[in-house]
Scaffold this active site. Structure first.
Site, PDB file in Angstrom:
ATOM      1  N   ASP A 150       0.816  -1.225   0.000  1.00 31.45           N
ATOM      2  CA  ASP A 150       0.000   0.000   0.000  1.00 31.45           C
ATOM      3  C   ASP A 150       0.847   1.273   0.000  1.00 31.45           C
ATOM      4  O   ASP A 150       0.312   2.383   0.089  1.00 31.45           O
ATOM      5  CB  ASP A 150      -0.955   0.012   1.207  1.00 31.45           C
ATOM      6  CG  ASP A 150      -0.209   0.001   2.535  1.00 31.45           C
ATOM      7  OD1 ASP A 150       1.047  -0.030   2.515  1.00 31.45           O
ATOM      8  OD2 ASP A 150      -0.869   0.031   3.591  1.00 31.45           O
ATOM      9  N   ASP A 176      21.435  37.352  -3.638  1.00 35.60           N
ATOM     10  CA  ASP A 176      20.323  38.037  -2.966  1.00 35.60           C
ATOM     11  C   ASP A 176      20.808  38.538  -1.605  1.00 35.60           C
ATOM     12  O   ASP A 176      21.921  38.192  -1.167  1.00 35.60           O
ATOM     13  CB  ASP A 176      19.080  37.137  -2.845  1.00 35.60           C
ATOM     14  CG  ASP A 176      19.335  35.843  -2.088  1.00 35.60           C
ATOM     15  OD1 ASP A 176      20.281  35.799  -1.289  1.00 35.60           O
ATOM     16  OD2 ASP A 176      18.581  34.875  -2.301  1.00 35.60           O
ATOM     17  N   LYS A 192      17.304  40.847  -5.143  1.00 33.04           N
ATOM     18  CA  LYS A 192      16.370  39.916  -5.785  1.00 33.04           C
ATOM     19  C   LYS A 192      15.014  39.957  -5.095  1.00 33.04           C
ATOM     20  O   LYS A 192      14.934  40.097  -3.880  1.00 33.04           O
ATOM     21  CB  LYS A 192      16.964  38.506  -5.689  1.00 33.04           C
ATOM     22  CG  LYS A 192      16.012  37.358  -5.956  1.00 33.04           C
ATOM     23  CD  LYS A 192      16.646  36.011  -5.603  1.00 33.04           C
ATOM     24  CE  LYS A 192      16.006  35.386  -4.374  1.00 33.04           C
ATOM     25  NZ  LYS A 192      16.500  34.041  -4.066  1.00 33.04           N
ATOM     26  N   THR A 226      15.935  25.455  -8.227  1.00 35.65           N
ATOM     27  CA  THR A 226      15.518  25.503  -9.638  1.00 35.65           C
ATOM     28  C   THR A 226      16.554  26.197 -10.517  1.00 35.65           C
ATOM     29  O   THR A 226      16.465  26.139 -11.741  1.00 35.65           O
ATOM     30  CB  THR A 226      14.200  26.286  -9.782  1.00 35.65           C
ATOM     31  OG1 THR A 226      14.440  27.649  -9.389  1.00 35.65           O
ATOM     32  CG2 THR A 226      13.097  25.687  -8.925  1.00 35.65           C
ATOM     33  N   THR A 236      17.425  31.703  -9.111  1.00 40.36           N
ATOM     34  CA  THR A 236      18.186  32.783  -8.463  1.00 40.36           C
ATOM     35  C   THR A 236      19.496  33.021  -9.210  1.00 40.36           C
ATOM     36  O   THR A 236      19.867  34.166  -9.498  1.00 40.36           O
ATOM     37  CB  THR A 236      18.477  32.390  -6.991  1.00 40.36           C
ATOM     38  OG1 THR A 236      17.223  32.212  -6.337  1.00 40.36           O
ATOM     39  CG2 THR A 236      19.304  33.436  -6.276  1.00 40.36           C
TER      40      THR A 236
HETATM   41  C1  R5P Z   1      17.163  31.645  -1.120  1.00 35.22           C
HETATM   42  O1  R5P Z   1      17.188  32.666  -0.474  1.00 35.22           O
HETATM   43  C2  R5P Z   1      18.304  30.665  -1.200  1.00 35.22           C
HETATM   44  O2  R5P Z   1      19.454  31.128  -0.581  1.00 35.22           O
HETATM   45  C3  R5P Z   1      18.604  30.308  -2.624  1.00 35.22           C
HETATM   46  O3  R5P Z   1      19.030  31.473  -3.304  1.00 35.22           O
HETATM   47  C4  R5P Z   1      17.377  29.798  -3.330  1.00 35.22           C
HETATM   48  O4  R5P Z   1      16.633  29.005  -2.462  1.00 35.22           O
HETATM   49  C5  R5P Z   1      17.764  28.990  -4.530  1.00 35.22           C
HETATM   50  O5  R5P Z   1      16.594  28.523  -5.136  1.00 35.22           O
HETATM   51  P1  R5P Z   1      16.411  28.583  -6.721  1.00 35.22           P
HETATM   52  O6  R5P Z   1      17.617  27.918  -7.292  1.00 35.22           O
HETATM   53  O7  R5P Z   1      15.138  27.802  -6.948  1.00 35.22           O
HETATM   54  O8  R5P Z   1      16.275  30.016  -7.095  1.00 35.22           O
END
Ligand code: R5P
Length: 312
Positions: free
Chosen positions: A36, A168, A191, A222, A225
């Site tokens: 399951d 960021d 950012k 992903t 950033t």
């Molecule tokens: C966010 O503040 C983290 O430090 C990374 O910059 C972020 O989580 C990276 O995620 P992604 O690659 O999806 O932008």
């Protein structure tokens, strides 16, 4: 007290390397799924009276790996482990450390509570998204850093034109740490996150024109950033010689294709998240094996971890 290293299925190769460096082998754990879909596991050796370390990243599939760790902890507690420590190279849910809008959980806090309820009596993690996570735990929390090791790996490509870039504001202190280790100036990309996958850039603080950026972050998920930061840096006149350094290469979905389509020359990451056997030539992986083995050995002997911990 006997030292026992056990692992879930998230990052077996790193766990084996850690055990090997400690002069032992991984203890035997059987992990099955009932028809399951329920998870079932069993520690297949006696661990009564042992100092047990569970090595498991809560990387994708996040919830499955998290549950493995929780059930493994419960199994060890019931089997009479004398000390029980989770070693979590990549800590999933760490970014959900506050309520961003309204009716949301503080998921990192829920995960911290689950760890403690499962019987874990100490947690070791590496380069968390935010150090505030430690405060979610009442058990001792050891926050290790891979930044000195990653900085050593970057050092050979540093030139007089290099600049460390925080993609960021959240990465600004991390960028300061790299800049200090590499004797370089810092720039910060401003950012705004639009969604889970999309981000937009509003400006850059610091000189980047004619310079070769070394973008540093705690993780790449992903790739949104890094992509946004790279495009903003290029529009501001940086050299098309961009390096990216991050502890955690989560690299979900099309992240790698996204990064490969940019003038990113190299991506230096740790193996906190297990990578496929065939890696993109872009990626250079640094093993956390020595750091984790050293931390486990010292905890086992009740020695200080001071020089291995985050001091940001
Ligand atoms: C966010 O503040 C983290 O430090 C990374 O910059 C972020 O989580 C990276 O995620 P992604 O690659 O999806 O932008």
């Amino acid at each position: 007290m006997n030292l026992t290293i056990l692992a879930g299925s998230s990052n077996r190769s790193l766990a084996e390397a850690v055990a090997g460096q400690l002069g032992t082998t991984l203890g035997s754990v059987g992990i099955y799924r009932f028809p399951d879909g329920e998870l079932h596991l069993e520690v297949q050796q006696s661990i009564r009276g042992d100092d047990v370390f569970l090595v498991q990243s809560t990387s994708p599939p996040v919830d499955s790996n998290l549950l493995e760790l929780l059930l493994l902890a419960d199994a060890c507690r019931r089997a009479g482990a004398a000390r029980l420590t989770a070693v979590i190279p990549y800590f999933g849910y760490a970014r959900q450390d506050r309520r961003a809008t309204g009716r949301e959980p503080v998921s990192a806090r829920v995960v911290a509570d689950l760890f403690q309820v499962s019987g874990l009596r100490r947690v070791v993690a590496v380069d968390l998204h935010s150090p505030v996570l430690e405060g979610f735990f009442w058990v001792p929390f050891e926050h290790l850093t891979a930044v000195p090791t990653l900085a050593d790996t970057v050092r050979p490509i540093v030139t007089s034109k290099s600049v460390v870039v925080a993609p960021d504001l959240g990465a600004a202190r991390l960028a300061d740490t790299y800049a200090h280790l590499l004797h370089l100036p810092v720039a910060i990309v401003h950012k705004t996150r639009v969604s889970g996958e999309a981000v937009s850039v509003t400006g850059i603080t610091g000189a980047v024109r004619g310079r070769a950026p070394i973008i540093v972050d705690d993780m790449i998920s992903t790739g949104g950033t890094i992509e946004a930061a790279t495009r903003a840096l290029l529009s501001s006149g940086c050299l098309p010689d961009i390096s990216v350094v991050a502890t955690h290469a989560v690299l979900v979905g099309t992240a790698l294709q996204r990064l490969s389509s940019l003038p990113v020359q190299r991506l230096i990451v740790s193996n906190s998240v297990e990578q496929p056997a065939t890696l993109s030539p872009l990626i250079q992986t640094v093993s956390l094996g020595t750091l984790l083995a050293e931390a486990i050995g010292r905890l086992h002997r009740d020695e200080s971890l001071e020089d291995l911990l985050v001091h940001r």
